[in-house]
Every structure is written in structure tokens, then in C-alpha cells.
Scaffold this motif. Structure first.
Motif, mmCIF file in Angstrom:
data_model
loop_
_atom_site.group_PDB
_atom_site.id
_atom_site.type_symbol
_atom_site.label_atom_id
_atom_site.label_comp_id
_atom_site.label_asym_id
_atom_site.label_seq_id
_atom_site.Cartn_x
_atom_site.Cartn_y
_atom_site.Cartn_z
ATOM 1 N N THR A 1 26.998 10.341 -70.185
ATOM 2 C CA THR A 1 27.740 11.243 -69.294
ATOM 3 C C THR A 1 26.989 11.462 -67.984
ATOM 4 O O THR A 1 27.577 11.390 -66.893
ATOM 5 C CB THR A 1 27.999 12.585 -69.987
ATOM 6 N N GLN A 2 25.691 11.728 -68.070
ATOM 7 C CA GLN A 2 24.893 12.025 -66.883
ATOM 8 C C GLN A 2 24.666 10.807 -65.998
ATOM 9 O O GLN A 2 24.595 10.925 -64.776
ATOM 10 C CB GLN A 2 23.550 12.618 -67.310
ATOM 11 N N ARG A 3 24.583 9.631 -66.611
ATOM 12 C CA ARG A 3 24.197 8.442 -65.841
ATOM 13 C C ARG A 3 25.365 7.510 -65.495
ATOM 14 O O ARG A 3 25.214 6.651 -64.634
ATOM 15 C CB ARG A 3 23.121 7.656 -66.587
ATOM 16 N N ILE A 4 26.503 7.666 -66.154
ATOM 17 C CA ILE A 4 27.642 6.789 -65.869
ATOM 18 C C ILE A 4 28.892 7.586 -65.509
ATOM 19 O O ILE A 4 29.470 7.397 -64.435
ATOM 20 C CB ILE A 4 27.919 5.836 -67.056
ATOM 21 N N ILE A 5 29.315 8.484 -66.384
ATOM 22 C CA ILE A 5 30.575 9.203 -66.132
ATOM 23 C C ILE A 5 30.488 10.076 -64.885
ATOM 24 O O ILE A 5 31.364 10.008 -64.002
ATOM 25 C CB ILE A 5 30.963 10.053 -67.361
ATOM 26 N N GLN A 6 29.449 10.893 -64.782
ATOM 27 C CA GLN A 6 29.355 11.827 -63.649
ATOM 28 C C GLN A 6 29.102 11.129 -62.310
ATOM 29 O O GLN A 6 29.809 11.432 -61.325
ATOM 30 C CB GLN A 6 28.285 12.876 -63.931
#
Length: 362
Positions: free
Chosen positions: A206-211
Motif C-alpha cells: 500500500t505504501q510503496r505501490i498503491i499510494q
């Protein structure tokens, strides 16, 4: 003097006329080229529509031409009984396509000096047989000697620890480092990413791709919003010529299997979000071109880090429970065909993607 002034005026008018003529010619040429391109696009979209309908494909197609979204369209129903149509905003299970994104996270930590492709498994899982002979690169390239059938656990696995323990208990290991495709390799990588980062796999993803990419239509199997329609999976009965024969009764029935695919195939995405990830692999948003080259530096049986690679072309594919996903085109992302289906149809998704790609680029 008056005669010279008249001559000068005539010359100016001639120059202006010539300039105007060239401008009109350039404008006409530009308009003609634009009309020609629009005609080609119309012919292309008709070809795609006819091909997918004749093939009984249901799902979403997104075409990338010259690195731009060229065409995007949804086909068929997400839920035939309730008359809910597929839409381009819907997130489908993308199955093994997730592996390439797990590989991106590994490369990010490698580039930060937190892990090495040459590190062996005994540092993280000392109880695995032959762990001192299996490297991170072996896991990425499916050449670890690890094997495991794709089976649903008897119960829903509700934590990352349970998911890892299930894989560790079900997999087998040999000293053979030839290519052998299994989800277990990427579940172990997900566990390693957590050990190194101090975050759960889903948090790290989540922190490194989605956001960073602002992916608004990407979810893990256990984080789907209640309002999100999950397209049901169907098959086409060719003998009876019938669409929408249920493959799985519903998504909840398949949740135990999804819960066992940590890092390997339990992600839901829309086609446009998947396109954003493809771009970000090389444009610096997730990886630079050099980082991408490092990630795919070693290829085993045509496979590297979740990608099938050959002569500058790539295939990123996934199949699970009647759902199929295919990214087909150049590694440069110049031209791509992205297909996500909840009914594959008569032709396999790879053949469909190849036919569309050939028509789009020739």
C-alpha cells in the motif's frame, strides 16, 4: 520611387501569398493525417469489438498505443442474473500478475541496500530444506526447487502468519534448481519483505505501490469495499453455445483460496490501475530503467520476476478460478494490450491479446 514601391508591395504580397499557401497546405495535411488516424482508430475498435464478441470474451480491454490510453471498453456482465454489467472501473482478480509487483518491492529494497539477490533463504527460513542453497533470485525466477499445489486451505487464513505457515507446511523442496512455477516462491518473498521492512506485506504494498500511484481501483482480497461489485467468473459452453455458465458460485466461496496466495495472486485491480503500474516500472515512479534492468537481469526459461520476456517483448499473465489477466506488448510500454476477463471465451486470452496487438501495431 513610386515604381519601386509598387514592385516592393507586389513582392510582399507574393511572399505573403506563398506563406499562406504553405500554411494552408500544412493545415490540410494535418487535418488529413488526423482524419486518417481517426479512421484507423475506428477500424481498430470495430476489429476489437468484433473479435471479442465472436470470442465470447467478457471483461475489460485497454489498449495502449504510443504510450497513451488508446481504447478502453468493458464487455458483458459482472453478474448476469442481476443484470450488472462489467465496467472499466471494476476491479477483477489479477492472479499471478501480482507476482511482478512483489518483485518490484524486492527490487526497491535491493536498491536501498536492505536485501541482496544473492542472499540465501536460511537467513529468513532456516528450517526449510536446502535453504542455504536457495537465493532471493531463485525465488523470483521460480528456480528454487520449491513446489506446492494450488489448493484451498480447509479454513480461511485470517493473518499473514497463518498464510505463511500454511505454505511452509504444504510445500516440498528438492535440490533441483530448474524452472518450476509455484505460488509458494512469492509467498515466501512476501514474508521476507515483511521481515526486512518491519511491515506486513499489505502495508508495504500500500505504501510503496498503491499510494504513490494513486491506485483507486486496487484492493487486496480482504480489503474490498462493501460497495465494490466483484465480477463473478463464468465460462462459455461451446458445445451448447451458452454464455455465463458459472465457474464459481460467488467470490465468498473462493475466499479460502485467495487467503492462501499472499504475494502471489490475491489482488484485485482495474485495467487502468494495471496500466499505471506497467508505466511506473520504468519511468521512475516505482523503478527507474536501470532498476528494472537489474530486476530482470537474469532470465530462467523465459521468466524473470513475474514477467515472461523475449526479444524486448513482455507478457504478464494470471489465471485463477475462471478469471484471466494478460498484459502483452513491449517492455518499453510503447504499445500494450491489457485484457482482464471474468469469462475467457473460445480463444485463450494470450491469443486474443496477440491478435489485437498485431492489428494495432501494423
Amino acid at each position: 520611387m513610386k515604381k519601386m514601391s509598387i514592385v516592393a508591395s507586389i513582392c510582399v504580397l507574393l511572399v505573403l501569398g506563398i506563406v499562406y499557401w504553405f500554411q494552408q497546405k500544412e493545415t490540410a495535411a494535418a487535418v488529413s493525417a488526423q482524419q486518417g488516424e481517426e479512421k484507423k482508430k475506428q477500424e481498430m475498435t470495430l476489429f476489437v469489438d468484433d473479435l471479442l464478441k465472436e470470442s465470447h470474451f467478457k471483461g475489460t480491454v485497454l489498449l495502449v498505443k504510443n504510450r497513451e490510453n488508446y481504447y478502453e471498453q468493458a464487455y458483458g456482465y459482472a453478474n448476469k442474473e442481476q443484470k450488472i454489467k462489467n465496467s472499466v472501473e471494476m476491479a477483477y482478480p489479477v492472479a499471478s500478475v501480482q507476482k511482478s509487483m512483489t518483485a518490484i518491492l524486492v527490487e526497491q529494497l535491493v536498491s536501498e541496500g536492505k536485501i541482496s539477490y544473492k542472499e540465501t533463504l536460511d537467513k529468513f527460513y532456516p528450517d526449510i530444506d536446502y535453504a542455504d542453497q536457495i537465493t532471493i533470485r531463485d525465488l523470483l525466477n521460480q528456480s528454487s526447487g520449491i513446489d506446492m499445489d494450488e489448493i484451498a486451505p480447509a479454513k480461511l487464513l485470517t493473518s499473514q502468519r497463518e498464510q505463511l505457515d500454511f505454505v511452509l507446511s504444504e510445500m516440498t523442496v528438492t535440490e533441483d534448481h530448474s524452472f518450476l512455477y509455484t505460488n509458494a516462491n512469492y509467498t515466501l518473498l512476501a514474508g521476507i519483505l515483511s521481515m526486512v521492512s518491519g511491515k506486513s506485506y499489505e502495508e508495504l504494498f500500500t505504501q510503496r505501490i498503491i499510494q504513490p500511484l494513486h491506485l483507486g481501483e486496487t484492493y487486496f482480497w480482504d480489503q474490498l469495499p462493501e460497495k465494490e461489485t466483484v465480477p463473478l467468473s463464468y465460462v462459455y459452453d461451446e458445445a451448447e453455445e451458452v454464455d455465463y455458465v458459472p465457474f464459481w458460485d460467488s467470490f465468498p466461496d473462493s475466499k479460502p483460496l485467495f487467503s492462501s496466495l499472499l504475494g502471489a495472486g490475491n489482488l484485485f485491480m482495474s485495467a487502468s490501475d494495471l496500466w499505471r503500474v506497467q508505466k511506473a516500472m520504468k519511468n521512475g515512479r516505482l523503478l527507474t530503467e536501470d532498476r528494472y534492468a537489474e530486476m530482470t537481469d537474469i532470465v530462467t526459461a523465459g521468466y524473470s520476476s513475474g514477467l515472461w520476456l523475449s526479444d524486448g517483448q513482455k507478457v504478464v499473465s494470471g489465471s485463477l478460478g475462471g478469471y484471466t489477466t494478460m498484459v502483452y506488448g513491449e517492455e518499453t510500454n510503447e504499445n500494450l494490450v491489457i485484457l482482464i476477463s471474468n469469462q475467457q471465451g473460445i480463444l485463450d486470452t494470450g491469443s486474443l491479446a496477440e491478435s489485437i496487438y498485431e492489428a494495432m501495431t501494423h
